[in-house]
Design a protein around this motif. Structure first.
Motif, PDB file in Angstrom:
ATOM      1  N   LEU A   3      12.901 -19.991   2.284  1.00  0.00           N
ATOM      2  CA  LEU A   3      11.855 -21.002   2.175  1.00  0.00           C
ATOM      3  C   LEU A   3      11.771 -21.882   3.415  1.00  0.00           C
ATOM      4  O   LEU A   3      10.673 -22.148   3.922  1.00  0.00           O
ATOM      5  N   ALA A   4      12.899 -22.337   3.949  1.00  0.00           N
ATOM      6  CA  ALA A   4      12.886 -23.207   5.137  1.00  0.00           C
ATOM      7  C   ALA A   4      12.248 -22.490   6.323  1.00  0.00           C
ATOM      8  O   ALA A   4      11.461 -23.076   7.070  1.00  0.00           O
ATOM      9  N   THR A   5      12.572 -21.219   6.495  1.00  0.00           N
ATOM     10  CA  THR A   5      11.979 -20.453   7.596  1.00  0.00           C
ATOM     11  C   THR A   5      10.489 -20.279   7.381  1.00  0.00           C
ATOM     12  O   THR A   5       9.703 -20.408   8.320  1.00  0.00           O
ATOM     13  N   ALA A   6      10.088 -19.986   6.149  1.00  0.00           N
ATOM     14  CA  ALA A   6       8.668 -19.805   5.848  1.00  0.00           C
ATOM     15  C   ALA A   6       7.890 -21.097   6.095  1.00  0.00           C
ATOM     16  O   ALA A   6       6.809 -21.073   6.700  1.00  0.00           O
ATOM     17  N   VAL A   7       8.443 -22.216   5.664  1.00  0.00           N
ATOM     18  CA  VAL A   7       7.772 -23.499   5.874  1.00  0.00           C
ATOM     19  C   VAL A   7       7.673 -23.794   7.365  1.00  0.00           C
ATOM     20  O   VAL A   7       6.614 -24.204   7.868  1.00  0.00           O
ATOM     21  N   MET A   8       8.762 -23.603   8.106  1.00  0.00           N
ATOM     22  CA  MET A   8       8.734 -23.864   9.551  1.00  0.00           C
ATOM     23  C   MET A   8       7.768 -22.919  10.263  1.00  0.00           C
ATOM     24  O   MET A   8       7.121 -23.310  11.237  1.00  0.00           O
ATOM     25  N   LEU A   9       7.644 -21.692   9.789  1.00  0.00           N
ATOM     26  CA  LEU A   9       6.703 -20.753  10.388  1.00  0.00           C
ATOM     27  C   LEU A   9       5.269 -21.244  10.210  1.00  0.00           C
ATOM     28  O   LEU A   9       4.489 -21.253  11.166  1.00  0.00           O
ATOM     29  N   VAL A  10       4.940 -21.690   9.020  1.00  0.00           N
ATOM     30  CA  VAL A  10       3.594 -22.216   8.763  1.00  0.00           C
ATOM     31  C   VAL A  10       3.342 -23.462   9.604  1.00  0.00           C
ATOM     32  O   VAL A  10       2.291 -23.612  10.237  1.00  0.00           O
ATOM     33  N   VAL A  11       4.315 -24.360   9.652  1.00  0.00           N
ATOM     34  CA  VAL A  11       4.172 -25.586  10.444  1.00  0.00           C
ATOM     35  C   VAL A  11       4.035 -25.256  11.930  1.00  0.00           C
ATOM     36  O   VAL A  11       3.216 -25.854  12.636  1.00  0.00           O
ATOM     37  N   ALA A  12       4.815 -24.297  12.419  1.00  0.00           N
ATOM     38  CA  ALA A  12       4.735 -23.903  13.833  1.00  0.00           C
ATOM     39  C   ALA A  12       3.366 -23.314  14.170  1.00  0.00           C
ATOM     40  O   ALA A  12       2.788 -23.625  15.217  1.00  0.00           O
ATOM     41  N   VAL A  13       2.836 -22.488  13.293  1.00  0.00           N
ATOM     42  CA  VAL A  13       1.514 -21.894  13.527  1.00  0.00           C
ATOM     43  C   VAL A  13       0.433 -22.979  13.520  1.00  0.00           C
ATOM     44  O   VAL A  13      -0.437 -23.016  14.404  1.00  0.00           O
ATOM     45  N   LEU A  14       0.494 -23.892  12.552  1.00  0.00           N
ATOM     46  CA  LEU A  14      -0.498 -24.966  12.493  1.00  0.00           C
ATOM     47  C   LEU A  14      -0.399 -25.898  13.707  1.00  0.00           C
ATOM     48  O   LEU A  14      -1.416 -26.272  14.294  1.00  0.00           O
ATOM     49  N   THR A  15       0.809 -26.264  14.085  1.00  0.00           N
ATOM     50  CA  THR A  15       0.992 -27.140  15.239  1.00  0.00           C
ATOM     51  C   THR A  15       0.550 -26.445  16.516  1.00  0.00           C
ATOM     52  O   THR A  15      -0.061 -27.065  17.387  1.00  0.00           O
ATOM     53  N   GLY A  16       0.841 -25.166  16.625  1.00  0.00           N
ATOM     54  CA  GLY A  16       0.392 -24.402  17.787  1.00  0.00           C
ATOM     55  C   GLY A  16      -1.124 -24.324  17.866  1.00  0.00           C
ATOM     56  O   GLY A  16      -1.711 -24.448  18.940  1.00  0.00           O
ATOM     57  N   ALA A  17      -1.768 -24.152  16.708  1.00  0.00           N
ATOM     58  CA  ALA A  17      -3.231 -24.113  16.685  1.00  0.00           C
ATOM     59  C   ALA A  17      -3.809 -25.465  17.104  1.00  0.00           C
ATOM     60  O   ALA A  17      -4.802 -25.527  17.847  1.00  0.00           O
TER      61      ALA A  17
END
Length: 129
Positions: A3-17
């Motif tokens: 879950l922590a990796t999945a959440v960080m992945l979503v946050v990283a993609v959104l922040t990158g966008a």
């Protein structure tokens, strides 16, 4: 994937966008045009040649405008992108922590958020040229 990796992945993609979207907004016609279209800062000479230079920047990811000062000596600098860049740096640091913890626990997928951050920042650096 935990879950922590999945959440960080979503946050990283959104922040990158957000980071790349902001860079696009700051330089979409050209950095010169965006500087001239933005509100001219106080202390800048009012003339057609007041803008000395404009460029996309990689740190912070945004636009830098250099203006002639109204006083006749010196320049006035404006820089966009600090809030986006600081937010992205925080997400990148958290992604690095998740990657380190994941590698220690032998979860290779934990490196995905950090990889996203590195690729996005590489794109921003390439774009800013």
């Amino acid at each position: 994937m935990r879950l922590a990796t999945a959440v960080m992945l979503v946050v990283a993609v959104l922040t990158g966008a957000i980071l790349l979207g902001g860079l696009w907004l700051d330089t979409r016609e050209s950095a010169d045009a965006r500087c001239l279209a933005a509100e001219i800062p106080a202390g800048v000479a009012v003339s057609e040649v007041a803008l000395i230079s404009a460029e996309a920047t990689a740190w912070p990811v945004g636009r830098r405008c250099e203006w002639r000062a109204a006083s006749g000596d010196g320049v006035v600098l404006t820089q966009t992108g600090w809030p986006r860049t600081i937010g992205f740096a925080v997400v990148g640091a958290l992604s690095a922590c998740v990657a380190i913890l994941g590698m220690r626990r032998r979860r290779p997928a934990a490196i995905a958020p950090l990889a996203v951050c590195l690729v996005v920042y590489g794109l921003a650096v390439f774009w800013a040229g």
